[in-house]
Design an enzyme around this catalytic site. Structure first.
Site, PDB file in Angstrom:
ATOM      1  CE1 TYR A 185      49.854  72.084   5.794  1.00 16.38           C
ATOM      2  CE2 TYR A 185      49.531  69.783   6.387  1.00 16.38           C
ATOM      3  CZ  TYR A 185      49.198  70.882   5.612  1.00 16.38           C
ATOM      4  OH  TYR A 185      48.222  70.776   4.681  1.00 16.38           O
TER       5      TYR A 185
ATOM      6  CE  LYS B 132      32.927  47.000  23.991  1.00 18.03           C
ATOM      7  NZ  LYS B 132      32.806  46.727  25.405  1.00 18.03           N
TER       8      LYS B 132
HETATM    9  C1  LIG Z   1      33.482  45.681  25.916  1.00 17.01           C
HETATM   10  C2  LIG Z   1      32.933  44.868  26.979  1.00 17.01           C
HETATM   11  C3  LIG Z   1      33.460  43.608  27.280  1.00 17.01           C
HETATM   12  C4  LIG Z   1      34.675  43.026  26.599  1.00 17.01           C
HETATM   13  O1  LIG Z   1      35.811  43.563  27.163  1.00 17.01           O
HETATM   14  P1  LIG Z   1      37.280  43.159  26.700  1.00 17.01           P
HETATM   15  O2  LIG Z   1      38.163  43.792  27.663  1.00 17.01           O
HETATM   16  O3  LIG Z   1      37.446  43.696  25.334  1.00 17.01           O
HETATM   17  O4  LIG Z   1      37.328  41.688  26.725  1.00 17.01           O
HETATM   18  C5  LIG Z   1      32.829  42.837  28.237  1.00 17.01           C
HETATM   19  N1  LIG Z   1      31.739  43.312  28.882  1.00 17.01           N
HETATM   20  C6  LIG Z   1      31.204  44.526  28.635  1.00 17.01           C
HETATM   21  C7  LIG Z   1      30.022  44.975  29.395  1.00 17.01           C
HETATM   22  C8  LIG Z   1      31.782  45.344  27.681  1.00 17.01           C
HETATM   23  O5  LIG Z   1      31.268  46.544  27.432  1.00 17.01           O
END
Ligand SMILES: *Cc1c(COP(=O)(O)O)cnc(C)c1O
Length: 820
Positions: free
Chosen positions: A715, A491
């Protein structure tokens, strides 16, 4: 190219055979994706930890491959009626036996190189120095493993005049096998670093194992200044001739440095004569590599004059192939590794793999190839043959040898005498939707071509080491039971590192599922040719029909979503569709809880076309011991709710709850699948030293200015100088994802191996560093985070987590992928 009948090969190795239509074999292949000459290849079905070559046989048969080496587990001979098989107990050993037998047919000198660092460089430098004086065969890239070595040695023929092979090991008892394949008469050990993997009990055990390579050698070459190596070799091989170099008295080639500034001038005293040399390499590692190379040339009988006059030929060895975004929707693979036909073949394979799923055509920009022992015409006709096989449709050939043999090429080809002539005759508009391999010998300066075709954003970039990513994935996998499936979360643009490129690597690593947050992300992967099942964690109602069209599987997390997904299926008259049920066990985010599971069950009963593939939940504190009790509570609740669902639908489903941290901390709760995310990028709550750094965020110094004491920087006049300072301008700012809170000394970047604090406020597109006293130069690389500045540290100082730092890097930052 030599060829052998399959029957003959089977006799070499005492394998059983099934011959339906005997054919001549020229090539060995272990990778189903890259078989080019199907009719003349022998596919060896290697069973790796993850990939099993046997699974690809049916597909390869359809593609015209007719010769296979398989083991006894293969049962489907009747499905390949015209194929021939060699059947062995173990295909890796079968491959090794083939190479061993082939080796025996060659009578030439064979050099084997082992050691912790420098193997590839010494091998390449030897090849560069030998030049066309002998027909030389060497390992492509760093093919030095149990599989890489036999594939390399296979290329030795009766005409070869010198073989140079690398041998690398990762655990005890591997070297004897490599020795029996290479059967070197000259051995080199470069050094024995402490860097290697944990599979050895001690340094000395590792060394003892490595030098097994020299069992049959007549000469061993090494650095006499290394007492550990010197002792061990003298003890183990008192009778073998040693040619050692170094500054110590017992060295046979005595090295003394005359001067080092821009160049290194040194003398070597060998057999009573002193010879002067001079090289542009001045760093310690290169010196060591040069001395090993020169010593080996002496042993091979080259004169000091030959070595002196060819030393300038030694050019750096680029170990990486770079993948870049090109102009007009092109992708560029830039490979300046070396130029010979076998490495050209590997690079073209890499190009195919990377352009998979796009409709780009393949283009090659190639310089003259200097391959020892072949005439220009032979080289050109071999290149032509290779390009036809690999489906290259356009060739830009640079160099006189290629131009003279233009008639050898049967594709759309243009010829230029030099790189500059090419650059003045082509424009960016000549390239559109192409996958372009740029491969040239160093003297052709193809970096000019790369620069012209590269899509320029600015020079700040994110480098992603795909080997390290695979290493991390495998480390997490090593914690899993044999049948536990793996879902990789990709994702948010794969945690900021790039969607397709990462998914493509993971697909090849044979994971089971991909997970994305939104439908669009899944669509992008499908369009790029990813065929793994994909779960969408936040399916939006308005995109259900897109999901169905692209075969994306929804997470169903509420009654409302179930009902509207049911409606979508009904309106398209779909009779069965895979779905995943999310259960809330304590996150209080998405998912069914104890109260609404009965309603869910009623719906699942009614709409049996919802095919529940998996039921899952998510831990809210998997990385902290303080929450372990709560995690246990989540596991228990999960068990109870899953039981209710399984009872309703009357069958078992895949269950999963662990994320990356969970895999390491709760291996007993892996159920049927795990969901790995940040762990692939080298972040772990424990054992993090066993993970490799994957992502490097880097920029460069665009300018250095002297600013006197008392002035302010940037700045709001924040950075006040207490001393006369050298201030470096770096073109990376908060719009690139460099958090503005790191300004005013809170953050620092790595310049010239030292920390340079950020002075003043960070601007939108740039920031300023204090490099006073750091010997920094304009154009120099700056590491923002990566192997030296840990992203965990940056996250900590920003009071956030690495996830946010990774995903905050803006899309305008160029992502560059490479394999080491
Ligand atoms: C992002 C996610 C993961 C992975 O988590 P990590 O801590 O990056 O390993 C697993 N399950 C779900 C539902 C997620 O959204």
């Amino acid at each position: 190219m030599e060829s052998y009948q399959l029957l003959e090969l089977s006799e070499w190795i005492d394998g059983k055979v099934i011959i339906n239509n005997d054919q001549s074999i020229r090539y060995l292949s272990i990778d189903s994706r890259t078989i080019a000459d199907a009719a003349n290849a022998l596919f060896i079905a290697i069973r790796g930890e993850r990939n099993d070559g046997h699974h690809f046989i049916a597909k390869l048969y359809e593609l015209g491959v007719r010769n296979f080496m398989v083991d006894h587990t293969f049962l489907y001979f009747h499905k390949c009626k015209e194929a021939n098989f060699i059947i062995v107990d173990n295909c890796v050993e079968g491959l090794q036996s083939l190479a061993r037998a082939k080796r025996l047919k060659s009578k030439c000198d064979v050099v084997a190189i082992t050691g912790s660092n420098g193997k590839t460089v010494v091998k390449e430098w030897l090849a560069q120095m030998v030049g066309s004086s002998r027909r030389l065969v060497r390992s492509p890239k760093s093919y030095n493993s149990q599989v890489g070595v036999p594939l390399s040695v296979w290329n030795l023929t009766e005409q070869s005049q010198l073989g140079v092979f690398e041998a690398g090991i990762s655990e005890p008892n591997e070297m004897s096998k490599l020795e029996s394949i290479i059967q070197p008469n000259i051995g080199i050990i470069t050094n024995i670093g402490s860097a290697h993997r944990e599979n050895f009990e001690s340094q000395s055990q590792k060394l003892k194992e490595k030098i097994k390579l020299f069992k049959g050698c007549s000469t061993i070459i090494y650095c006499a200044d290394d007492a550990l190596i010197d002792d061990e070799i003298n003890k183990t091989y008192p009778l073998i001739n040693k040619v050692t170099w170094g500054t110590s008295d017992n060295a046979q080639i005595k090295v003394s440095t005359k001067s080092v500034d821009d160049r290194w001038s040194f003398s070597l005293t060998y057999k009573g004569e002193e010879y002067l040399f001079d090289s542009s390499y001045t760093d310690a590692a290169s010196k060591e590599n040069l001395l090993n190379t020169i010593s080996c040339l002496f042993v091979l009988g080259y004169s000091a004059e030959y070595i002196q006059s060819n030393l300038a030929k030694v050019v750096p060895v680029a170990m990486r192939m770079e993948l870049k975004e090109g102009i007009n929707n092109c992708i560029l693979v830039n490979d300046s590794y070396n130029s010979d036909i076998s490495s050209l073949s590997l690079s073209l394979d890499f190009l195919s793999q990377q352009s998979k799923g796009t409709n780009s055509s393949k283009t090659l920009i190639l310089s003259d190839i200097y391959q020892s022992g072949l005439t220009d015409e032979e080289i050109c006709s071999r290149i032509n043959e290779l390009l036809l096989k690999k489906g290259v449709s356009k060739l830009y050939a640079v160099g006189e040898a290629l131009s003279r043999n233009a008639t050898c090429f049967q594709m759309n080809a243009r010829f230029y005498n030099s790189t500059d002539v090419l650059l003045s005759n082509v424009t960016q508009n000549d390239f559109n939707n192409e996958a372009i391999l740029i491969k040239g010998s160093r003297s052709f300066e193809f970096e000019k071509i790369t620069a012209a075709l590269e899509q320029k954003h600015h020079e700040t970039r994110l480098e992603i080491n795909l080997n390290a990513l695979v290493d991390n994935l495998n480390f997490y996998r090593s914690k899993l039971h044999k049948n536990t499936k793996v879902l990789a979360m990709v994702k948010a643009f794969s945690y900021g590192s790039g969607s397709f490129e990462i998914a493509n690597v993971l697909e090849h690593q044979k994971i089971d599922y991909l997970g994305v947050a939104f439908v669009d992300e899944g669509v992008e992967l499908r369009k790029a040719g990813i065929s793994l099942p994909i779960i969408v964690m936040n399916p939006e109602e308005k995109s259900f029909s897109t999901m169905l069209h692209y075969n994306l599987e929804p997470e169903l997390y509420s009654i409302k979503v179930v009902k509207s997904f049911v409606a979508a299926l009904q309106s398209e008259a779909i009779t069965e569709y895979p779905v995943h049920i999310k259960i809330d066990t304590g996150m209080n985010r998405l998912g069914f809880n104890n109260e609404d599971v009965w309603l869910l069950n009623a719906l699942l009963k009614e709409y049996s076309f919802l095919k529940v593939q998996s039921v899952f939940s998510h831990l809210s504190g998997s990385d902290y011991e303080a929450f372990d009790d709560f995690s246990m509570h989540q596991f228990n609740l999960f068990d109870a709710l899953v039981a209710k669902i399984e009872k309703t639908i009357n069958r078992k489903v895949d269950k999963h709850i662990l994320n990356s941290a969970g895999i390491l901390r709760f291996p007993n709760h892996q159920y049927d699948m795990v969901r790995i995310g940040i762990g692939m990028y080298g972040i772990g709550p424990i054992e993090s030293h066993k993970l490799s750094n994957v992502i490097k965020f880097r920029s460069y110094i665009s300018q250095i200015r002297k600013v006197p004491k008392g002035q302010t920087i940037g700045y709001n006049r924040q950075g006040k100088l207490d001393y006369d300072s050298d201030i470096a301008i770096v073109p990376v700012g908060y719009a690139d994802g460099l958090d503005r809170h790191l300004g005013n000394g809170k953050g620092a970047m790595l310049v010239n191996a030292q920390l340079a604090p950020i002075v003043g406020n960070i601007c939108m597109d740039m920031c300023m560093l204090d490099v006073t006293g750091l010997d920094a130069n304009e154009g120099q690389e700056v590491e923002i985070f990566g192997p030296n500045i840990r992203v965990e540290e940056i996250a900590k100082s920003l009071d956030t987590i690495p996830y946010e730092v990774f995903t905050g890097i803006s899309r305008r930052v160029n992502r560059v992928y490479y394999y080491e």
